[in-house]
Design an enzyme around this catalytic site. Structure first.
Site, mmCIF file in Angstrom:
data_model
loop_
_atom_site.group_PDB
_atom_site.id
_atom_site.type_symbol
_atom_site.label_atom_id
_atom_site.label_comp_id
_atom_site.label_asym_id
_atom_site.label_seq_id
_atom_site.Cartn_x
_atom_site.Cartn_y
_atom_site.Cartn_z
ATOM 1 N N GLU A 54 -5.989 -6.978 -1.702
ATOM 2 C CA GLU A 54 -6.835 -6.769 -0.519
ATOM 3 C C GLU A 54 -8.064 -6.011 -0.976
ATOM 4 O O GLU A 54 -7.956 -4.995 -1.667
ATOM 5 C CB GLU A 54 -6.130 -5.931 0.555
ATOM 6 N N GLU B 16 0.830 -1.219 0.000
ATOM 7 C CA GLU B 16 0.000 0.000 0.000
ATOM 8 C C GLU B 16 0.859 1.261 0.000
ATOM 9 O O GLU B 16 0.599 2.208 0.725
ATOM 10 C CB GLU B 16 -0.991 -0.049 1.180
#
Ligand code: BMA
Length: 378
Positions: free
Chosen positions: A302, A199
């Site tokens: 995710e 991320e």
């Protein structure tokens, strides 16, 4: 005639250098099984999307490590194709992860899932190597953890020349020892997809986009891969580059460490509102296009529903991921909670609509990928 065919093939190779080249992992010395997995996944992502679930084999919200149990299997009758595991706190030399999961049991379940023919992916919420050394940090929420973004010096401090470089090497040594221990019954290394420093487009981890420079981020990645692959001679890893939500390819590629160290271009995006479908559609469009151009794997590594929708799996997620060559979608862990265990009505692990997702011909669970023999030559 023979010489004519030879010249023709040679000309073809010269005109079109990628002709006849099969996609290959970034690690030129990758083990046979790792190369096979890479190629299998590359082909499979055109055919359907695998389902993955984090910590599926370790616990559910009401149960704690029961060998071979799985929320996905309890609910659908089949295991997820992709099993996710987390290594945060392995770097500290601890026996248990930041989520209290035993690393020995993680290794056991990685072996079990490989034996079943499934795919393994590993994340790493490493502690903050700089702030964790300050006893004061414990006084702050998330102080010293992966989420501690109080200093912008962290990444530079672990790179060569930085004051935490030696300590960071010790962390990587511990990771290396764990990866080297992942072997099947015949002693063959088990291929895994490793997704560290995830991320990056967000700024909520110490490696986040506003917490270090793009060059530092890229150097961190390159140093890690060179350490594991070239120094420790580990050749059973596919490396996944990953960002949080992004709105352009340019934003996605900021800090990209290079095709020679990356195997997968992955994206994380959770549903936080009505715009999700459109934003996911756009991001998966440019991420998968870029991945295919570079002969890399793809994943929505995710995602998750946050709006309480009844038909999220089949009505929101599936229509978008089906439009693109997305290797897998992974939903996050079902955190174990004492209060659920004690509750008279703890609820189900998935919404009913998950069955529609499971039954769709576009989705792949373990039984379907087992038939593909992912680790066999192709
Ligand atoms: C996060 C949360 C945390 C957890 C971490 C690593 O997103 O689920 O509770 O510790 O992942 O698994």
């Amino acid at each position: 005639m023979k010489s004519f065919i030879f010249s023709f093939l040679l000309a073809l190779l010269l005109i079109c250098p990628s002709y006849g080249k099969k996609p290959f992992p970034a690690d030129r010395k990758a083990t046979k099984e790792t190369v096979n997995l890479f190629r299998s996944l590359y082909n499979l992502q055109k055919k359907g999307v695998m389902y993955g679930h984090q910590d599926d084999l370790m616990y559910g919200s009401t149960w704690w490590y029961i060998k071979d149990r799985s929320d996905t299997k309890d609910f659908t009758g089949d295991y997820p194709a992709v099993a996710g595991f987390e290594l945060g706190h392995l770097e500290l030399g601890n026996e248990r992860s930041l989520d209290s999961v035993s690393f020995a049991q993680i290794a056991e379940q990685i072996k079990a899932h490989y034996k079943r023919g499934g795919v393994i992916t590993i994340s790493w919420h490493a502690d903050n190597p700089l702030t964790m050394q300050d006893p004061e940090s414990k006084l702050h929420r998330q102080g010293g953890t992966a989420w501690d973004v109080s200093s912008k010096e962290v990444v530079a401090s672990v790179l060569p020349g930085g004051k935490n470089h030696e300590m960071f090497n010790t962390w990587l040594e511990r990771l290396a020892a764990f990866f080297m221990g992942l072997k099947d019954d015949n002693g063959t290394p088990i291929p895994i997809i490793f997704r560290p420093y995830h991320e990056h487009s967000g700024s909520f981890f110490w490696w986040g986009t506003d917490i270090c420079t793009d060059d530092e981020y890229s150097d961190l990645w390159r140093y890690t891969v060179q350490f594991l692959r070239d120094k420790k001679n580990i050749h059973n890893i596919l490396y996944a580059y990953n960002t949080d939500r992004v709105t352009s390819l340019e934003q996605y590629m900021r800090g990209y460490p290079g095709d020679d160290v990356i195997d997968m271009l992955s994206l994380d995006m959770y549903d936080r509102g009505e715009k999700f479908g459109g934003e996911l559609d756009s991001a998966l469009g440019f991420v998968t296009e870029e991945a295919v151009k570079r002969n890399k794997l793809t994943a929505l590594s995710e995602t998750g529903e946050r709006r309480g929708m009844a038909d999220w799996w089949s009505g929101v997620l599936l229509p978008v991921v089906s439009k693109y060559p997305v290797g897998y979608v992974l939903t996050w862990r079902h955190a174990y909670r004492q209060k659920f265990v004690k509750s008279a009505n703890p609820g189900k692990p998935f919404s009913d609509d998950f069955m529609n997702f499971y039954k769709s011909p576009g989705t792949l669970f373990l039984k379907e990928v087992r038939e593909e023999n992912l680790y066999k030559r192709r």
